[in-house]
Design an enzyme around this catalytic site. Structure first.
Site, PDB file in Angstrom:
ATOM      1  N   PHE A 147      65.275 -11.948  32.517  1.00 15.80           N
ATOM      2  CA  PHE A 147      65.280 -11.543  33.932  1.00 15.80           C
ATOM      3  C   PHE A 147      64.006 -11.911  34.680  1.00 15.80           C
ATOM      4  O   PHE A 147      64.005 -12.060  35.892  1.00 15.80           O
ATOM      5  CB  PHE A 147      65.492 -10.013  34.033  1.00 15.80           C
ATOM      6  CG  PHE A 147      64.248  -9.198  33.775  1.00 15.80           C
ATOM      7  CD1 PHE A 147      63.295  -9.007  34.778  1.00 15.80           C
ATOM      8  CD2 PHE A 147      63.989  -8.633  32.529  1.00 15.80           C
ATOM      9  CE1 PHE A 147      62.142  -8.271  34.557  1.00 15.80           C
ATOM     10  CE2 PHE A 147      62.840  -7.902  32.290  1.00 15.80           C
ATOM     11  CZ  PHE A 147      61.912  -7.722  33.315  1.00 15.80           C
ATOM     12  N   LYS A 171      73.197 -19.620  30.703  1.00 13.01           N
ATOM     13  CA  LYS A 171      73.605 -18.224  30.839  1.00 13.01           C
ATOM     14  C   LYS A 171      72.399 -17.478  31.384  1.00 13.01           C
ATOM     15  O   LYS A 171      71.474 -17.133  30.651  1.00 13.01           O
ATOM     16  CB  LYS A 171      74.012 -17.679  29.463  1.00 13.01           C
ATOM     17  CG  LYS A 171      75.053 -16.580  29.491  1.00 13.01           C
ATOM     18  CD  LYS A 171      74.628 -15.330  30.198  1.00 13.01           C
ATOM     19  CE  LYS A 171      73.650 -14.497  29.439  1.00 13.01           C
ATOM     20  NZ  LYS A 171      73.044 -13.420  30.225  1.00 13.01           N
ATOM     21  N   SER A 224      63.747 -11.069  24.719  1.00 16.17           N
ATOM     22  CA  SER A 224      63.051 -10.150  23.810  1.00 16.17           C
ATOM     23  C   SER A 224      63.170 -10.627  22.360  1.00 16.17           C
ATOM     24  O   SER A 224      64.108 -11.358  22.010  1.00 16.17           O
ATOM     25  CB  SER A 224      63.673  -8.758  23.940  1.00 16.17           C
ATOM     26  OG  SER A 224      65.039  -8.826  23.568  1.00 16.17           O
ATOM     27  N   CYS A 279      55.643 -12.715  29.697  1.00 12.31           N
ATOM     28  CA  CYS A 279      55.356 -12.779  28.266  1.00 12.31           C
ATOM     29  C   CYS A 279      53.932 -13.263  28.000  1.00 12.31           C
ATOM     30  O   CYS A 279      53.500 -13.268  26.860  1.00 12.31           O
ATOM     31  CB  CYS A 279      56.359 -13.699  27.588  1.00 12.31           C
ATOM     32  SG  CYS A 279      56.201 -15.376  28.196  1.00 12.31           S
ATOM     33  N   GLU A 374      55.375  -4.043  22.566  1.00 14.88           N
ATOM     34  CA  GLU A 374      55.512  -4.686  23.880  1.00 14.88           C
ATOM     35  C   GLU A 374      56.029  -3.635  24.863  1.00 14.88           C
ATOM     36  O   GLU A 374      57.057  -2.997  24.623  1.00 14.88           O
ATOM     37  CB  GLU A 374      56.505  -5.853  23.826  1.00 14.88           C
ATOM     38  CG  GLU A 374      56.641  -6.509  25.191  1.00 14.88           C
ATOM     39  CD  GLU A 374      57.534  -7.745  25.202  1.00 14.88           C
ATOM     40  OE1 GLU A 374      58.626  -7.706  24.628  1.00 14.88           O
ATOM     41  OE2 GLU A 374      57.113  -8.748  25.811  1.00 14.88           O
TER      42      GLU A 374
END
Ligand code: NAD
Length: 483
Positions: A147, A171, A224, A279, A374
């Site tokens: 996202f 996707k 993730s 990230c 995280e």
């Protein structure tokens, strides 16, 4: 209200398997819906991608690159529109949304340069015998994106995979699917033949159908670590090529000889940029020795940010709750809150959005939740260290391996961090050490499953096959083992 369709065989079509609501993290209002394709539509999409790819692969790379050049011009022309939609669906500030798109365009420029790289070669390997090396497309390739960068992360791979002659199935994230429409339209307008870009919405079932389809030869994934592992295992079990980039827990090592201005700015911007949802964001500050004046600068800069103006929103309300819970737990475990984002004001017109201000936890315990997991939010955990060896030991002990940076004025200290950090990307006096093109992007450890990197030179091997040809046309006077 936007209805986000699927791009199948060059046409936008409504998915027949339900719809996903898309809410703006900034206002909390519904922006639209993404429609999810049923399995027959996914089948039709991948078959038409495969047919289109056969003609695309026959074009010389210079002709394919002309379409990509037009794509670049359209993205630049439409940058305001794209950045606005990105910002409203994923919560970034307009400045951040534009910066993400520009980084995507930089990768596109790298893809445009592939036509001028030496993609193969021919050598006379023995008398009358030539050896040749060339690259060929894989066929249909797929990519699943997260996202937090609705344009940049897809743009890491779309231009490179297309330039190399593949058809591309994308996707997008189910949380931020809307920007994909604008990218799809830009490629259509640029003249990309129908079927070469396919966009399919949804979550797990759409992803599984793509991975399992026999015509899909390679799968890229960014998201993730939990889902990266699932996608990697599913794809490789089928004998497919998979490169799955996962989560991160990035450290910044701050040494007392660092420039206070440079480090204050670099570290604050690293953990607050995109509201910590990237990230490459700093998450743990390993403060070596006496660095209180540097920490003051970080606090000063972070506390000057205004929610909804210079700092963006958090993707969902439940993620805000998770982040606040993590702060509460850290406080109970003994961390000292020196900047508390839970108390930051939100402008009245954004009060239904998802917000958390920059938060700094000092004296965080080694091995605690906020120091090792995280979080994906604007929280910086400071762990106090006696020396560089202790800082490196802590950095090395975390399961992830995306980025580590050091702030120092000593070349020798910086060199040691470059050598000993257990990450794929290292920064020296840089808070967000994203490699610029042509250097490739990719971590190690639990931040990446698969071989190679997702951009730059190292991505060429992932998005293409190599063919080695050995040729002889005439009988030679002297025979050898190749005859
Ligand atoms: P996510 O893993 O929840 O989702 C990523 C993609 O997987 C989305 O398209 C989603 O629809 C799909 N998905 C979700 N559940 C699935 C399932 N069970 N099976 C198959 N597919 C599934 O990640 P996110 O929340 O969208 O993004 C944030 C994460 O991405 C963070 O962990 C962040 O560190 C990571 N990230 C990594 C990089 C990198 O380069 N390493 C870059 C950006 C983001």
């Amino acid at each position: 209200m936007i209805t986000c369709e699927n791009l199948i065989g060059g046409e936008w079509v409504n998915g027949r398997s339900g719809k996903i609501e898309v809410k703006s993290p900034i206002t909390g209002k519904t922006l639209g819906f993404a429609t999810v394709p049923e399995s027959a539509q996914i089948e039709q999409a991948i078959v038409s991608a495969s047919l289109a790819q056969k003609s695309w692969a026959k074009l010389p790379i210079k002709e394919r690159s002309k379409v990509l050049f037009q794509f670049r011009q359209i993205l630049l022309r439409d940058q305001d529109k794209i950045s606005e939609l990105k910002s409203s669906e994923c919560g970034k500030t307009m400045e951040e949304a534009r910066a993400g798109l520009m980084k995507g365009i930089e990768v596109l420029e790298f893809a445009l340069a592939i036509q001028n790289l030496d993609l193969g070669g021919k050598v006379e390997v023995s008398r009358g015998v030539t050896g040749e090396f060339k690259r060929e497309p894989l066929g249909v390739v797929a990519n699943i994106t997260p996202f937090n960068f609705p344009a940049m992360v897809p743009m890491w791979t779309i231009p490179i995979a297309l330039a190399l002659g593949n058809a591309y199935v994308w996707k997008p994230s189910d949380k931020t699917p809307l920007t994909a429409m604008l990218i799809g339209n830009a490629l259509k307008e640029a003249g990309l033949p129908a079927g070469l870009l396919t966009i399919l919405h949804g979550g797990e079932s759409t992803v599984n159908a793509i991975i399992d389809h026999p015509l899909v030869k390679a799968i890229g994934f960014v998201g993730s670590t939990k889902i990266a592992k699932i996608v990697y295992q599913r794809g490789t079990n089928l004998g497919k090529r998979v490169l799955a980039l996962g989560g991160a827990k990035n450290h910044i090592i701050l040494l007392p000889d660092a420039n206070p201005e440079l480090s204050g700015m670099g570290i604050s911007d690293s953990f607050t940029g995109c509201a910590g949802q990237r990230c490459m964001a700093a998450s743990v500050l390993l403060a070596v020795g006496q660095v209180d004046q540097h920490i003051q600068k970080i606090v000063q800069r972070a506390s000057s940010l205004e929610l909804g103006k210079t700092m963006g929103a958090i993707i969902t309300a439940s993620q805000v709750e998770f982040l606040k819970g993590a702060i509460d737990r850290a406080e109970k475990a003994g961390a000292k809150i020196i900047l508390d984002g839970r108390k930051q004001k939100v402008p009245a017109h954004f009060s239904d959005g998802n917000w958390l201000g920059p938060t700094i936890l000092d004296h965080t315990a080694i091995g605690s939740e906020t120091a090792t997991h995280e979080l994906f939010g604007p929280i910086l955990s400071i762990v106090r260290c006696q020396d560089l060896s202790e800082a490196l030991e802590i950095e090395n002990s975390v399961e992830y391996g995306n980025a580590c940076s050091v702030f120092t004025s000593s070349g020798a200290m910086a060199d040691r961090v470059v050598r000993e950090a257990s990450t794929g990307m290292v920064g020296v006096n840089i808070g967000v050490p994203v490699p610029r093109e042509p250097f490739s992007f990719g971590g190690i450890n639990a931040s990446k499953f698969g071989h190679g990197d997702i951009t730059g030179h190292l991505s060429l091997d992932f998005w293409s096959n190599t063919k080695k040809i050995t040729t002889k046309w005439e009988a030679q006077s002297e025979s050898n083992w190749m005859s």
